[in-house]
Design a protein around this motif. Structure first.
Motif, PDB file in Angstrom:
ATOM      1  N   GLN A 105       2.555  -8.476  -5.479  1.00 28.96           N
ATOM      2  CA  GLN A 105       2.242  -8.775  -6.877  1.00 28.96           C
ATOM      3  C   GLN A 105       2.354  -7.530  -7.743  1.00 28.96           C
ATOM      4  O   GLN A 105       2.809  -7.595  -8.883  1.00 28.96           O
ATOM      5  CB  GLN A 105       0.838  -9.376  -6.981  1.00 28.96           C
ATOM      6  N   PHE A 106       1.966  -6.394  -7.202  1.00 33.63           N
ATOM      7  CA  PHE A 106       2.078  -5.141  -7.948  1.00 33.63           C
ATOM      8  C   PHE A 106       3.544  -4.840  -8.253  1.00 33.63           C
ATOM      9  O   PHE A 106       3.907  -4.527  -9.389  1.00 33.63           O
ATOM     10  CB  PHE A 106       1.461  -3.991  -7.150  1.00 33.63           C
ATOM     11  N   ILE A 153      -5.215  -8.472  -5.922  1.00 35.57           N
ATOM     12  CA  ILE A 153      -3.781  -8.338  -6.158  1.00 35.57           C
ATOM     13  C   ILE A 153      -3.136  -7.780  -4.895  1.00 35.57           C
ATOM     14  O   ILE A 153      -3.633  -6.818  -4.300  1.00 35.57           O
ATOM     15  CB  ILE A 153      -3.485  -7.417  -7.372  1.00 35.57           C
ATOM     16  N   THR A 186       5.528 -11.796  -7.156  1.00 31.69           N
ATOM     17  CA  THR A 186       4.098 -11.980  -7.373  1.00 31.69           C
ATOM     18  C   THR A 186       3.597 -13.313  -6.841  1.00 31.69           C
ATOM     19  O   THR A 186       2.419 -13.456  -6.525  1.00 31.69           O
ATOM     20  CB  THR A 186       3.741 -11.869  -8.868  1.00 31.69           C
ATOM     21  N   THR A 219       0.230  -6.244  -2.645  1.00 32.52           N
ATOM     22  CA  THR A 219       1.269  -5.235  -2.886  1.00 32.52           C
ATOM     23  C   THR A 219       2.488  -5.865  -3.548  1.00 32.52           C
ATOM     24  O   THR A 219       3.076  -5.289  -4.468  1.00 32.52           O
ATOM     25  CB  THR A 219       1.686  -4.570  -1.560  1.00 32.52           C
TER      26      THR A 219
END
Length: 299
Positions: free
Chosen positions: A272-273, A268, A142, A270
């Motif tokens: 971080q997801f 956000i 993240t 990718t």
């Protein structure tokens, strides 16, 4: 209470605390954007929360007077650990996005594991080892490709907050023993407020002339981001211990990212997801009944 229920309740409490803690970045950014100084913001937050805790302790007839040594230890946990974490935490928000800041701060579990191992020779079993690894991978993802400009001073402040938060988690575990939660929280927040209000008075910044909108932000900070956050966290630590509680609290970064998206308009990525996915895996891992452990060999 059965051990399994203590573990479940402790998990719920720490996760609830993480949501309260995640809101701190949101409400702090709102107040700072309205022109409130950093020292004044933290002074009112800490002293206001301390007042609420003492009021609740009196209302619930909890013991308030304790030996001076115990009061000093609680105040030091607040004045060094909590105040340091809060100060660096909010200072970093001036330079980096809230989503990146909180990810760096939640490297704290690795410092807590180290302190637990160093001072208590706490066993690092396979379950905790795997959960810690997943949490750190999640934090790394993240913060590895955040959206927005990166400022080295903001990164430095966030790392300092991480170290202070780890010391706060570790040393509070012993300091709050045999002291009611509301009373211990009151003294911790009082200790946290002393450095900030001293600094505010010294530079002539302390005042209470604010608009109603700013006072609403203060109430949000005091009641939800502080009182709710601190009480649920201390209760969770008392059930789980500092290591497991600190690993579980790694959900706070992902919660902050979501809140920053909803209320601050931050984006956000990718990575971080998927970082959030790894953090959730770490929470699930802590619930698995694995008994093998890695211990330090005695000479």
């Amino acid at each position: 209470m059965k051990k399994s229920w203590k573990k479940f309740l402790g998990t719920i409490l720490v996760l609830s605390s993480a949501v309260g803690g995640a809101s701190l970045a949101i409400f702090s950014k709102k107040a700072l954007a309205q022109g409130v100084s950093l020292k004044l913001l933290l002074s009112i937050r800490s002293l206001g929360a301390s007042f609420v805790f003492f009021l609740l302790a009196w209302a619930f007839k909890q013991k308030i007077l304790f030996p001076l040594r115990k009061v000093v230890s609680l105040a030091l946990v607040g004045g060094i650990g909590f105040a340091g974490a809060s100060g660096f935490y909010v200072a970093s928000l001036k330079y980096i996005p809230a989503s990146l800041m909180i990810m760096i701060i939640y490297l704290a579990p690795i410092w807590v594991v180290f302190l637990d191992y160093l001072f208590h020779q706490e066993k690092l079993n396979q379950k905790k080892f795997l959960a810690l690894a997943c949490a750190l991978v999640g934090v790394g993802l993240t913060m590895g490709n955040p959206l927005g400009e990166i400022n080295s001073l903001g990164i430095f402040f966030a790392f300092c907050a991480s170290l202070c938060f780890a010391s706060y988690v570790f040393f509070s575990y012993k300091a709050i023993k045999n002291v009611p939660i509301l009373t211990s929280s009151a003294f911790v927040m009082l200790g946290a407020g002393i450095p900030f209000i001293t600094a505010s008075l010294f530079v002539g910044e302390f005042h209470l002339s604010f608009s109603s909108e700013i006072w609403i932000s203060f109430l949000e900070l005091i009641l939800f981001s502080t009182v709710f956050h601190v009480v649920t966290f201390f209760l969770g630590v008392s059930y789980l211990g500092p290591t497991q509680a600190s690993i579980l609290s790694a959900v706070e970064p992902f919660a902050t990212v979501i809140l920053a998206m909803l209320f601050l308009g931050e984006s956000i990525s990718t990575l971080q997801f998927f970082g959030g996915v790894f953090i959730l895996i770490s929470i699930i891992t802590l619930q698995l009944p694995i008994k093998r452990s890695f211990t330090r060999k005695k000479a």
